[in-house]
Design a protein around this motif. Structure first.
Motif, PDB file in Angstrom:
ATOM      1  N   LEU A   1      16.814  25.886  56.485  1.00  6.36           N
ATOM      2  CA  LEU A   1      18.274  25.936  56.581  1.00  6.36           C
ATOM      3  C   LEU A   1      18.966  25.285  55.390  1.00  6.36           C
ATOM      4  CD1 LEU A   1      18.752  25.099  60.375  1.00  6.36           C
ATOM      5  CD2 LEU A   1      19.181  27.297  59.262  1.00  6.36           C
ATOM      6  N   THR A   2      18.282  24.365  54.722  1.00  2.62           N
ATOM      7  CA  THR A   2      18.944  23.673  53.606  1.00  2.62           C
ATOM      8  C   THR A   2      18.797  24.393  52.272  1.00  2.62           C
ATOM      9  OG1 THR A   2      17.006  22.270  53.158  1.00  2.62           O
ATOM     10  CG2 THR A   2      18.640  21.430  54.719  1.00  2.62           C
ATOM     11  N   ILE A   3      17.947  25.417  52.206  1.00  2.85           N
ATOM     12  CA  ILE A   3      17.742  26.095  50.917  1.00  2.85           C
ATOM     13  C   ILE A   3      19.042  26.686  50.368  1.00  2.85           C
ATOM     14  CG2 ILE A   3      16.570  27.981  49.720  1.00  2.85           C
ATOM     15  CD1 ILE A   3      14.178  27.535  51.554  1.00  2.85           C
ATOM     16  N   PRO A   4      19.793  27.507  51.124  1.00  2.00           N
ATOM     17  CA  PRO A   4      21.037  28.049  50.561  1.00  2.00           C
ATOM     18  C   PRO A   4      22.051  26.961  50.240  1.00  2.00           C
ATOM     19  CG  PRO A   4      20.836  28.600  52.901  1.00  2.00           C
ATOM     20  CD  PRO A   4      19.523  28.060  52.477  1.00  2.00           C
TER      21      PRO A   4
ATOM     22  N   LEU B   1      22.739  20.318  42.393  1.00  2.00           N
ATOM     23  CA  LEU B   1      21.475  19.589  42.328  1.00  2.00           C
ATOM     24  C   LEU B   1      20.355  20.478  41.789  1.00  2.00           C
ATOM     25  CD1 LEU B   1      21.634  17.854  45.821  1.00  2.00           C
ATOM     26  CD2 LEU B   1      22.077  16.774  43.604  1.00  2.00           C
ATOM     27  N   ARG B   2      19.327  19.811  41.268  1.00  2.00           N
ATOM     28  CA  ARG B   2      18.079  20.476  40.903  1.00  2.00           C
ATOM     29  C   ARG B   2      16.959  19.872  41.745  1.00  2.00           C
ATOM     30  NH1 ARG B   2      18.521  19.188  34.637  1.00  2.00           N
ATOM     31  NH2 ARG B   2      19.784  17.515  35.520  1.00  2.00           N
ATOM     32  N   GLY B   3      15.853  20.604  41.872  1.00  2.00           N
ATOM     33  CA  GLY B   3      14.740  20.009  42.588  1.00  2.00           C
ATOM     34  C   GLY B   3      13.920  21.004  43.367  1.00  2.00           C
ATOM     35  N   TYR B   4      13.211  20.487  44.385  1.00  2.00           N
ATOM     36  CA  TYR B   4      12.311  21.279  45.212  1.00  2.00           C
ATOM     37  C   TYR B   4      12.729  21.237  46.670  1.00  2.00           C
ATOM     38  CZ  TYR B   4       8.434  22.712  42.202  1.00  2.00           C
ATOM     39  OH  TYR B   4       7.658  23.353  41.276  1.00  2.00           O
ATOM     40  N   TYR B   5      12.543  22.381  47.325  1.00  2.00           N
ATOM     41  CA  TYR B   5      12.512  22.419  48.773  1.00  2.00           C
ATOM     42  C   TYR B   5      11.053  22.572  49.163  1.00  2.00           C
ATOM     43  CZ  TYR B   5      12.856  23.855  53.616  1.00  2.00           C
ATOM     44  OH  TYR B   5      12.688  23.925  54.966  1.00  2.00           O
ATOM     45  N   PHE B   6      10.514  21.587  49.877  1.00  2.00           N
ATOM     46  CA  PHE B   6       9.144  21.626  50.365  1.00  2.00           C
ATOM     47  C   PHE B   6       9.152  22.084  51.826  1.00  2.00           C
ATOM     48  CE2 PHE B   6       9.163  18.445  47.001  1.00  2.00           C
ATOM     49  CZ  PHE B   6       7.970  18.660  46.317  1.00  2.00           C
ATOM     50  N   GLU B   7       8.608  23.266  52.094  1.00  2.00           N
ATOM     51  CA  GLU B   7       8.465  23.680  53.491  1.00  2.00           C
ATOM     52  C   GLU B   7       7.286  22.911  54.082  1.00  2.00           C
ATOM     53  OE1 GLU B   7       7.294  27.477  56.271  1.00  2.00           O
ATOM     54  OE2 GLU B   7       8.422  27.865  54.435  1.00  2.00           O
TER      55      GLU B   7
ATOM     56  N   MET C   1      14.300  30.045  43.676  1.00  2.00           N
ATOM     57  CA  MET C   1      15.577  30.719  43.873  1.00  2.00           C
ATOM     58  C   MET C   1      16.228  31.077  42.538  1.00  2.00           C
ATOM     59  SD  MET C   1      15.228  30.805  47.020  1.00  2.00           S
ATOM     60  CE  MET C   1      16.730  31.658  47.470  1.00  2.00           C
ATOM     61  N   ASP C   2      16.270  30.112  41.622  1.00  2.44           N
ATOM     62  CA  ASP C   2      16.883  30.402  40.326  1.00  2.44           C
ATOM     63  C   ASP C   2      16.327  29.503  39.226  1.00  2.44           C
ATOM     64  OD1 ASP C   2      17.936  27.962  40.956  1.00  2.44           O
ATOM     65  OD2 ASP C   2      20.019  28.610  41.036  1.00  2.44           O
ATOM     66  N   GLY C   3      15.205  28.857  39.486  1.00  7.65           N
ATOM     67  CA  GLY C   3      14.653  27.913  38.521  1.00  7.65           C
ATOM     68  C   GLY C   3      15.204  26.518  38.684  1.00  7.65           C
ATOM     69  N   ARG C   4      16.382  26.419  39.280  1.00  7.26           N
ATOM     70  CA  ARG C   4      17.006  25.107  39.493  1.00  7.26           C
ATOM     71  C   ARG C   4      16.558  24.523  40.819  1.00  7.26           C
ATOM     72  NH1 ARG C   4      21.549  23.694  41.926  1.00  7.26           N
ATOM     73  NH2 ARG C   4      22.104  25.858  42.287  1.00  7.26           N
ATOM     74  N   ILE C   5      16.534  25.337  41.865  1.00  6.66           N
ATOM     75  CA  ILE C   5      15.970  24.938  43.155  1.00  6.66           C
ATOM     76  C   ILE C   5      14.689  25.734  43.348  1.00  6.66           C
ATOM     77  CG2 ILE C   5      16.291  24.859  45.650  1.00  6.66           C
ATOM     78  CD1 ILE C   5      18.039  22.876  44.115  1.00  6.66           C
ATOM     79  N   ARG C   6      13.568  25.023  43.377  1.00 10.98           N
ATOM     80  CA  ARG C   6      12.259  25.651  43.505  1.00 10.98           C
ATOM     81  C   ARG C   6      11.717  25.393  44.913  1.00 10.98           C
ATOM     82  NH1 ARG C   6      10.314  22.774  37.848  1.00 10.98           N
ATOM     83  NH2 ARG C   6      12.001  23.645  36.559  1.00 10.98           N
ATOM     84  N   THR C   7      10.798  26.229  45.349  1.00  7.13           N
ATOM     85  CA  THR C   7      10.272  26.092  46.706  1.00  7.13           C
ATOM     86  C   THR C   7       8.755  26.084  46.691  1.00  7.13           C
ATOM     87  OG1 THR C   7      10.345  28.480  47.044  1.00  7.13           O
ATOM     88  CG2 THR C   7      12.271  27.220  47.751  1.00  7.13           C
ATOM     89  N   THR C   8       8.180  25.329  47.620  1.00  8.18           N
ATOM     90  CA  THR C   8       6.734  25.286  47.787  1.00  8.18           C
ATOM     91  C   THR C   8       6.441  24.764  49.185  1.00  8.18           C
ATOM     92  OG1 THR C   8       4.657  24.548  46.784  1.00  8.18           O
ATOM     93  CG2 THR C   8       6.455  22.944  46.852  1.00  8.18           C
ATOM     94  N   TYR C   9       5.166  24.490  49.459  1.00  5.94           N
ATOM     95  CA  TYR C   9       4.761  23.937  50.749  1.00  5.94           C
ATOM     96  C   TYR C   9       4.357  22.476  50.588  1.00  5.94           C
ATOM     97  CZ  TYR C   9       4.487  28.699  52.619  1.00  5.94           C
ATOM     98  OH  TYR C   9       4.776  29.982  53.033  1.00  5.94           O
ATOM     99  N   SER C  10       4.462  21.732  51.687  1.00  4.68           N
ATOM    100  CA  SER C  10       3.917  20.379  51.731  1.00  4.68           C
ATOM    101  C   SER C  10       3.238  20.183  53.086  1.00  4.68           C
ATOM    102  CB  SER C  10       5.011  19.323  51.534  1.00  4.68           C
ATOM    103  OG  SER C  10       5.885  19.292  52.650  1.00  4.68           O
ATOM    104  N   ALA C  11       2.333  19.218  53.140  1.00  5.87           N
ATOM    105  CA  ALA C  11       1.681  18.852  54.403  1.00  5.87           C
ATOM    106  C   ALA C  11       2.368  17.605  54.933  1.00  5.87           C
ATOM    107  CB  ALA C  11       0.197  18.592  54.174  1.00  5.87           C
TER     108      ALA C  11
ATOM    109  N   PHE D   1      10.834  18.113  36.408  1.00  4.81           N
ATOM    110  CA  PHE D   1      12.110  18.285  35.707  1.00  4.81           C
ATOM    111  C   PHE D   1      12.203  17.285  34.551  1.00  4.81           C
ATOM    112  CE2 PHE D   1      12.775  20.412  39.666  1.00  4.81           C
ATOM    113  CZ  PHE D   1      13.638  21.456  39.369  1.00  4.81           C
ATOM    114  N   SER D   2      11.244  17.351  33.659  1.00  6.17           N
ATOM    115  CA  SER D   2      11.274  16.492  32.475  1.00  6.17           C
ATOM    116  C   SER D   2      12.533  16.784  31.667  1.00  6.17           C
ATOM    117  CB  SER D   2      10.039  16.733  31.602  1.00  6.17           C
ATOM    118  OG  SER D   2       8.868  16.346  32.288  1.00  6.17           O
ATOM    119  N   GLY D   3      13.135  15.736  31.149  1.00  2.78           N
ATOM    120  CA  GLY D   3      14.381  15.885  30.399  1.00  2.78           C
ATOM    121  C   GLY D   3      15.604  15.678  31.255  1.00  2.78           C
ATOM    122  N   ALA D   4      15.426  15.594  32.582  1.00  3.85           N
ATOM    123  CA  ALA D   4      16.540  15.278  33.481  1.00  3.85           C
ATOM    124  C   ALA D   4      16.565  13.779  33.748  1.00  3.85           C
ATOM    125  CB  ALA D   4      16.403  16.049  34.786  1.00  3.85           C
TER     126      ALA D   4
END
Length: 406
Positions: free
Chosen positions: A137-140, A147-153, A170-180, A359-362
């Motif tokens: 629900l927070t991805i959109p 903000l920039r960063g990751y959404y970890f499912e 989504m656009d390089g700014r918000i990236r998505t992946t999985y986490s345990a 996000f090196s350089g941020a």
């Protein structure tokens, strides 16, 4: 807080009482020069004030210029639980409260509280975030933000398996992946599968580790209150065996510890655990205020740093902190460990945190960087001794009055 937007055709000179680049000593009566939407210089104002200078001077007077921050670990989906889960001397008691109250939330409650929390992150000076969630629900909402960063499912699967489908950036700014989620809520095969996914797709692998004594007991003995919790929720797998390992040793036995792993919390560590961490070099994300709230204890920061580990900071969720403030995490750690130089803590909260999420350089103030910095008013003036100034900066009450970004 007001925003100052850097335009591509403008040449700026921001002057303040102090500039704290973090990766070098503070500059008193300093300035930041920006041209073509890039930082082109950071230096004492006396070096330029008598020169013929065509930049637009913005005198910020008695303030401090500081880079934007990284919040490497939070759970925005839990934002509706602010002040609804009571502090506890027992981690499992806190966890029981969390589960019960989270299960009662509606999607609308989750979404609206998360929307406000994302605004709060921005107002707290955050630029890069690691958001861990279960619903998406927070991805959109993140994509709508600056903000920039990751959404970890986050996967919770102690019995059976979950199919891991390829997630899209989504656009390089918000990236998505999985986490345990943790060693006590995800079975070993799924932990390895999630790590394999992150290796294949070159994303960070995040997992809670050694957060509580109950987690240690679960893995060392295969018993205790966390077993009871899994049984009560119908999640327990009777064939599970930990072979008497600590959480760190257990994850190491699964082959998931490396430089692209982010271990969250790491409060309860043995000397042998520290040796494993020193060898494998995962990133350690500390959330000290959450640990105090849940009764988990404080992480062994001096020992972690002595191992040469990359340490970063997160707030965890509003179910265990009152605000999403990385500055408060810094102040808490320095209060418990005053021997740690403030410069190290500030680096954890900025440049190193952004690097941990790719996000090196941020979150930096340096030549060539895209401007994204905070203008902060403090409760008292800083000493002009660099070391004392950083201690004062850590403990002073702060108000972000401007946020400058391209």
């Amino acid at each position: 807080m007001e925003e100052i937007l850097i335009h591509p055709d403008e040449h700026y000179l921001f002057k303040a009482r102090a500039v704290i680049p973090v990766n070098r000593p503070p500059i008193f009566s300093g300035c930041v020069e920006i041209k073509d939407q890039k930082i082109v210089g950071i230096y004492p104002y006396k070096e330029v004030k008598n020169a013929r200078f065509k930049a637009k001077l913005i005198d910020l007077e008695d303030t401090v210029i500081f880079p934007a921050l990284a919040n490497v670990h939070t759970h925005l989906e839990l934002s509706a639980l602010r002040f609804r889960v009571l502090p506890s001397g027992s981690f499992v008691h806190w966890l029981h409260q969390l589960i019960k109250k989270r299960d009662s939330l509606t999607p609308i409650e989750i979404t609206e509280a998360a929307r406000f929390a994302i605004f709060e992150l921005w107002m707290e000076g955050i630029s890069v975030v690691g958001d861990v969630g279960n619903t998406g629900l927070t991805i959109p909402l993140l994509c709508e933000s600056l903000l920039r960063g990751y959404y970890f499912e986050e996967i919770l699967c102690f019995k059976g398996k979950v199919e891991l489908k390829k997630r899209q950036s989504m656009d390089g700014r918000i990236r998505t992946t999985y986490s345990a989620h943790s060693p006590y809520t995800v079975n070993p095969i799924m932990i390895q599968a999630i790590k394999s996914y992150t290796r294949k797709h070159r994303t960070p692998f995040m997992i809670h580790c050694a957060e509580s004594q109950e987690e240690v007991d679960f893995l060392l003995k295969g018993e205790g209150s966390l077993v009871n919790l899994l049984v009560s929720r119908g999640k327990w797998d009777g064939s599970f065996s930990t072979k008497g390992l600590t959480p760190v040793a257990y994850l190491d036995s699964l082959g998931v510890l490396d430089e692209n792993t982010i271990l969250v919390h790491c409060v309860h560590l043995t000397e042998d655990d520290l040796k494993i961490l020193k060898k494998r070099k995962p990133t350690i994300c500390l959330c000290p205020r959450s640990n105090l709230y849940t009764g988990a204890g404080m992480p062994k920061l001096p020992e972690l740093l002595a191992c040469g580990l990359r340490v970063v900071l997160g707030t965890d969720s509003l179910a265990s902190v009152d605000r999403l403030s990385i500055f408060e995490e810094i102040r808490t750690l320095h209060t418990f460990y005053p021997e740690i130089p403030p410069s190290e803590l500030l680096l954890m909260a900025t440049e190193i945190g952004a690097q941990a999420l790719g996000f090196s350089g941020a979150c930096v103030l340096e030549e060539g960087a895209v401007p994204d910095f905070l203008v902060i008013s403090l409760s008292y003036p800083l000493s002009e001794d660099p070391n004392e100034a950083l201690v004062e900066f850590v403990h002073s009450e702060k108000k972000i009055i401007y946020r400058v970004h391209a």
